[in-house]
Design a protein around this motif. Structure first.
Motif, PDB file in Angstrom:
ATOM      1  N   GLU A  79       0.800  -1.225   0.000  1.00 51.23           N
ATOM      2  CA  GLU A  79       0.000   0.000   0.000  1.00 51.23           C
ATOM      3  C   GLU A  79       0.838   1.282   0.000  1.00 51.23           C
ATOM      4  O   GLU A  79       0.362   2.336   0.411  1.00 51.23           O
ATOM      5  CB  GLU A  79      -0.953   0.001   1.203  1.00 51.23           C
ATOM      6  N   HIS A  98      -0.823   5.465   7.920  1.00 54.29           N
ATOM      7  CA  HIS A  98      -1.957   4.640   7.481  1.00 54.29           C
ATOM      8  C   HIS A  98      -2.132   3.503   8.474  1.00 54.29           C
ATOM      9  O   HIS A  98      -1.170   2.802   8.795  1.00 54.29           O
ATOM     10  CB  HIS A  98      -1.729   4.074   6.081  1.00 54.29           C
ATOM     11  N   HIS A 100      -5.181   0.593  10.597  1.00 57.71           N
ATOM     12  CA  HIS A 100      -6.453  -0.137  10.613  1.00 57.71           C
ATOM     13  C   HIS A 100      -7.056  -0.064  12.017  1.00 57.71           C
ATOM     14  O   HIS A 100      -7.619  -1.035  12.510  1.00 57.71           O
ATOM     15  CB  HIS A 100      -6.229  -1.596  10.211  1.00 57.71           C
ATOM     16  N   LEU A 145      -7.358  -3.148  -0.572  1.00 56.56           N
ATOM     17  CA  LEU A 145      -6.042  -2.522  -0.443  1.00 56.56           C
ATOM     18  C   LEU A 145      -5.798  -1.505  -1.567  1.00 56.56           C
ATOM     19  O   LEU A 145      -6.222  -1.712  -2.703  1.00 56.56           O
ATOM     20  CB  LEU A 145      -4.934  -3.579  -0.470  1.00 56.56           C
ATOM     21  N   HIS A 170     -11.749  -0.705   6.071  1.00 54.86           N
ATOM     22  CA  HIS A 170     -10.299  -0.885   5.939  1.00 54.86           C
ATOM     23  C   HIS A 170      -9.533  -0.150   7.035  1.00 54.86           C
ATOM     24  O   HIS A 170      -8.836  -0.767   7.825  1.00 54.86           O
ATOM     25  CB  HIS A 170      -9.889  -0.404   4.540  1.00 54.86           C
TER      26      HIS A 170
END
Ligand code: MN
Length: 241
Positions: A79, A98, A100, A145, A170
């Motif tokens: 990613e 980034h 989750h 993704l 996500h």
């Protein structure tokens, strides 16, 4: 191989990665990056590994096509295009997280509630927190993704000028002018999500107005070095909290 920029930014990136793991923003997945000030069309990010285990030798430098410009031989994150596209679209952004994060995820899938600033520490959430919905861009049955520049550009355009974007089912992506502020914002996005969820369970609640959020953000943007100093000491001492 020329290694740049100055060692301090690579060190900060390692510290950021470990802080974000300690604070449960990242787990075995997720990543933090920083734009290279000496070559602003590249950025620094760890190789594909658990963020809590990152050390200086794991940092690689990528261009906006996701290529390893120092030929480190390390395997990059799938990613990496999240970072590449946002740096390309946002010249004001120099650091990106980034994750989750579980507290934030319900707001990416709820049809009734949107994440919004409910406390002064998270004024950076602004007037709205956009949500990237892969299905709106024709990605049906995908693995969610952001694995190419096309999806990265969609994410960056949906982010617009905001500091945080949720990704449906996500996670989230947080941007800032520097690494320390990116860590601060990621941590307080999590806190805000937990406070907002608690308030939702009680019924109606009052959020910050856009004016309050903006004023609070201005104050806190100058205060984040206090939390960085605290969290840096914790990870250096091996303290969990
Ligand atoms: Mn992800």
């Amino acid at each position: 191989m020329t290694e740049h920029p100055a060692p301090d930014l690579r060190r900060d990136l390692v510290t950021a990665s470990r802080i974000l793991f300690m604070k449960n923003i990242l787990d075995g997945f997720g990543h933090v990056s920083a734009r290279d000030p000496e070559d602003p069309e590249t950025f620094l990010i760890s190789r594909n590994m658990a963020p809590g285990l990152v050390s200086r030798a794991d940092i690689m430098r990528l261009d906006f096509d996701g290529n390893d410009v120092e030929n480190s031989g390390h395997r990059p994150f799938l990613e990496r295009f999240i970072h590449a596209s946002i740096y390309r679209h946002r010249s004001d952004v120099n650091a990106i997280v980034h994750s989750h994060t579980a507290s934030v995820l319900p707001f990416s899938i709820s049809k009734g509630s949107t994440l919004e600033p409910v406390m002064h520490m998270s004024g950076f959430l602004g007037a709205r927190v956009p949500v990237y919905e892969v299905r709106d861009h024709g990605h049906l049955g995908c693995d969610m993704l952001v694995r190419n520049s096309e999806m990265g550009d969609e994410l960056a355009r949906t982010l617009g000028d905001e500091a945080v974007i949720l990704m449906r089912g996500h996670g989230m992506t947080v941007v800032a002018p520097d690494v320390r502020l990116a860590v601060f914002r990621a941590v307080y996005t999590d806190v805000n999500a937990r406070v907002q969820t608690a308030a939702l369970s009680m019924g109606e609640y009052t959020a910050l107005t856009p004016g309050e959020a903006s004023a609070a953000d201005e104050t806190n943007s100058a205060q984040n070095l206090r939390t960085w100093a605290l969290w840096e000491t914790q990870v250096q001492n091996g303290c969990a909290d």
